[in-house]
Design an enzyme around this catalytic site. Structure first.
Site, short mmCIF file in Angstrom:
data_model
loop_
_atom_site.label_atom_id
_atom_site.label_comp_id
_atom_site.label_asym_id
_atom_site.label_seq_id
_atom_site.Cartn_x
_atom_site.Cartn_y
_atom_site.Cartn_z
N THR A 142 26.46 35.06 51.73
CA THR A 142 25.61 36.23 52.00
C THR A 142 24.21 35.84 52.45
OG1 THR A 142 26.86 37.35 50.27
CG2 THR A 142 24.82 38.42 50.99
N GLY A 174 26.06 40.76 54.74
CA GLY A 174 26.89 40.45 53.58
C GLY A 174 28.35 40.67 53.90
N GLN A 204 41.95 34.23 45.82
CA GLN A 204 41.78 33.70 44.45
C GLN A 204 40.51 34.28 43.81
OE1 GLN A 204 43.01 29.78 43.42
NE2 GLN A 204 41.12 29.34 42.30
N GLU A 205 39.43 34.34 44.60
CA GLU A 205 38.18 34.91 44.07
C GLU A 205 38.42 36.35 43.62
OE1 GLU A 205 34.78 34.57 46.66
OE2 GLU A 205 33.58 35.94 45.45
N ARG A 233 33.78 56.12 12.63
CA ARG A 233 32.82 57.22 12.77
C ARG A 233 33.51 58.56 12.48
NH1 ARG A 233 27.27 58.09 13.16
NH2 ARG A 233 26.89 59.97 14.41
N LEU A 293 32.61 57.92 24.06
CA LEU A 293 33.21 58.08 22.72
C LEU A 293 32.31 57.49 21.62
CD1 LEU A 293 36.97 57.44 23.53
CD2 LEU A 293 36.01 59.54 22.57
C1 LIG Z 1 25.22 39.57 41.18
C2 LIG Z 1 25.67 39.18 42.54
C3 LIG Z 1 26.20 37.90 42.75
C4 LIG Z 1 26.60 37.52 44.03
N1 LIG Z 1 27.04 36.23 44.23
C5 LIG Z 1 27.27 35.80 45.51
C6 LIG Z 1 27.58 34.43 45.76
O1 LIG Z 1 27.71 33.61 44.85
N2 LIG Z 1 27.71 34.04 47.05
C7 LIG Z 1 27.59 34.90 48.09
O2 LIG Z 1 27.72 34.48 49.22
N3 LIG Z 1 27.32 36.21 47.87
C8 LIG Z 1 27.14 36.67 46.62
N4 LIG Z 1 26.84 37.99 46.39
C9 LIG Z 1 26.74 38.89 47.52
C10 LIG Z 1 27.86 39.91 47.62
O3 LIG Z 1 29.07 39.28 47.95
C11 LIG Z 1 27.41 40.95 48.67
O4 LIG Z 1 26.36 41.71 48.07
C12 LIG Z 1 28.53 41.85 49.12
O5 LIG Z 1 29.50 41.15 49.87
C13 LIG Z 1 28.01 43.02 49.99
O6 LIG Z 1 27.16 42.58 50.99
P1 LIG Z 1 25.72 43.27 51.18
O7 LIG Z 1 25.05 43.30 49.87
O8 LIG Z 1 25.04 42.62 52.30
O9 LIG Z 1 26.06 44.78 51.56
P2 LIG Z 1 26.33 45.35 53.02
O10 LIG Z 1 27.35 44.53 53.71
O11 LIG Z 1 25.03 45.57 53.69
O12 LIG Z 1 26.96 46.77 52.67
C14 LIG Z 1 26.18 47.89 52.25
C15 LIG Z 1 27.15 49.07 52.07
O13 LIG Z 1 27.84 49.33 53.31
C16 LIG Z 1 29.23 49.29 53.11
N5 LIG Z 1 29.94 48.74 54.27
C17 LIG Z 1 29.65 47.61 54.96
N6 LIG Z 1 30.55 47.41 55.94
C18 LIG Z 1 31.43 48.45 55.86
C19 LIG Z 1 32.60 48.82 56.57
N7 LIG Z 1 33.09 48.06 57.57
N8 LIG Z 1 33.26 49.95 56.21
C20 LIG Z 1 32.80 50.71 55.19
N9 LIG Z 1 31.71 50.42 54.47
C21 LIG Z 1 31.04 49.28 54.78
C22 LIG Z 1 29.42 48.37 51.90
O14 LIG Z 1 30.67 48.60 51.28
C23 LIG Z 1 28.24 48.78 51.03
O15 LIG Z 1 28.54 49.94 50.31
C24 LIG Z 1 26.49 38.42 45.11
C25 LIG Z 1 25.98 39.70 44.90
C26 LIG Z 1 25.57 40.08 43.64
C27 LIG Z 1 25.01 41.45 43.44
#
Ligand SMILES: Cc1cc2nc3c(=O)[nH]c(=O)nc-3n(C[C@H](O)[C@H](O)[C@H](O)COP(=O)(O)OP(=O)(O)OC[C@H]3O[C@@H](n4cnc5c(N)ncnc54)[C@H](O)[C@@H]3O)c2cc1C
Length: 380
Positions: free
Chosen positions: A127, A132, A242-243, A269, A338
């Protein structure tokens, strides 16, 4: 996992994992949550007792236990005690396959022994601040310069971002080739041009160090290329099943633990002269949750067995991740209800279980992306 899927070896492992979690992890959760980071010592203890990278080969100090049931059992015990966000699952379930299946013998010899003992903590950086969900749109650029790749760009939300010693980093080696221009590089602690941002403040998973990483003219030797140049997207897709199974396992376990805690509460309770659980509404809610968890557990166990057999499809893993994380949220919310006002108090575990559950619908691919994967597999 359901007992029917376990051998005596799994049960021994389960008992050992339970003892480890109760003795070495549970007493420290509150402190680590306050610190915003789990201690390195916990990683070393997990390694010492054989809970890291169980599937790595014996020649590097592993157990060669290429059986995801062990990973699932360890995750279940961690979740049961409320330890979400240790980062162990990220190492065992998410990063380990890159080292086991895609790294060459030299890289395996360099990184595997430390990953097994806990001296080497791994992360996976996909990301970026600007992208993302759309992995093929990553902007971190790696340009070949002799025996090095020169890397520029930034990653965000990276689990184990502060503690990690080696980061499987998604880069663009050919910006004009779409997903075929994506490669994976092993970025190591201490390399010039590799910096980390602050530990990000989150809603839940408070003990998990989640950070931004920056690369500025970072020179990564070509020996640190994972597999072949241009194959990164394929490797990512291969390992995401797997993830996602790992996330589904965590969801089921959290829901099971929340329900067990709620059943205890419903016995203790009383209101209007009766146990809370004896109201018809409570009984029905408990019955609905038990039903959903049983269905989810059966499905996820099946996914784990298919993962072991190499037959788990991308869409089935996506279904498991999507449905289980949404079921987890429904269950934890209902369990909190609950508990009445006590559910909202930190004194009871439900508040934390709910905070930790929320992200399950976001990371590992959002649940909207999971729906895309399943919908497309149906031809739409
Ligand atoms: C606590 C935490 C740990 C994480 N750990 C890692 C890690 O170790 N390594 C790593 O690389 N990443 C990590 N992430 C990142 C995570 O994988 C991303 O936040 C996630 O993939 C979403 O990407 P984004 O936040 O950029 O959201 P965006 O891609 O910007 O999406 C925003 C919204 O738009 C929606 N959306 C986007 N595209 C579409 C589509 N085609 N159709 C419909 N809806 C869509 C999404 O579902 C979401 O609701 C982590 C995130 C968190 C919060």
């Amino acid at each position: 996992m359901q007992d029917i899927h376990l051998t005596s070896e799994h049960r021994m492992f389960q008992e050992a994992a339970r003892a480890f979690c109760e003795q070495e992890i549970a007493p420290h959760i509150e402190d680590w949550e306050k610190d915003g980071i789990i201690s390195r010592d916990a990683w070393l203890k997990a390694g010492e007792q054989g809970f890291l990278c169980m599937d790595f080969p014996e020649e590097h100090g592993g157990l060669a236990a290429k059986d995801f049931r062990f990973n699932a059992l360890f995750n279940e015990e961690l979740t049961r005690i409320g330890c979400a966000g240790s980062g162990f699952a990220l190492q065992n379930d998410v990063t380990a396959p890159y080292f086991l299946e895609m790294c060459n013998a030299e890289q395996q010899a360099r990184f595997m022994p430390g990953m097994i003992t806990g001296e080497t903590i791994a992360a996976l950086a996909i990301t970026e601040p600007g992208t993302g969900s759309d992995i093929k749109d990553v902007n971190t650029r790696a340009e070949r310069d002799g025996d090095y790749y020169v890397v520029n760009g930034a990653k965000t939300f990276i689990t184990n971002g502060i503690l990690s010693d080696v980061v499987v980093t998604v880069v663009k080696t050919d910006p004009d080739a779409g997903h075929k221009g994506i490669s994976l590089l092993l970025v190591e602690r201490g390399m010039d041009g590799f910096t980390r941002g602050t530990n990000l403040d989150k809603l839940g998973l408070k003990m998990q160090d989640t950070a931004e990483l920056s690369f500025s003219d970072l020179r990564v030797p070509v020996e640190n290329l994972v597999g072949q140049e241009g194959k990164g997207f394929y490797y990512l897709m291969h390992n995401l099943a797997q993830e996602r199974t790992s996330i589904a396992v965590g969801s089921i376990s959290n829901a099971e633990a929340a329900l067990a805690e709620t059943m205890r509460y419903c016995n203790e309770r009383t209101a209007f002269g009766r146990q809370i659980g004896k109201f018809q509404n409570s009984r029905f809610k408990l019955a609905e949750m038990q039903t959903e968890i049983t269905i989810g557990r059966t499905f996820v166990d099946q996914c784990v067995l298919e993962l072991n057999a190499g037959t788990l499809t991308t869409e089935k893993a996506a279904m498991a991740k999507m449905w289980c994380s949404e079921m987890e949220w429904r269950v934890v919310d209902q369990c909190l209800q609950l508990h009445g006002g006590y559910g909202y108090m930190e004194e009871y575990p439900l508040a934390k279980r709910m905070r930790d559950a929320r992200v399950q619908r976001i990371y590992g691919g959002t649940n909207e992306i999971m729906r895309e994967i399943v919908g497309r597999s149906m031809g739409f």
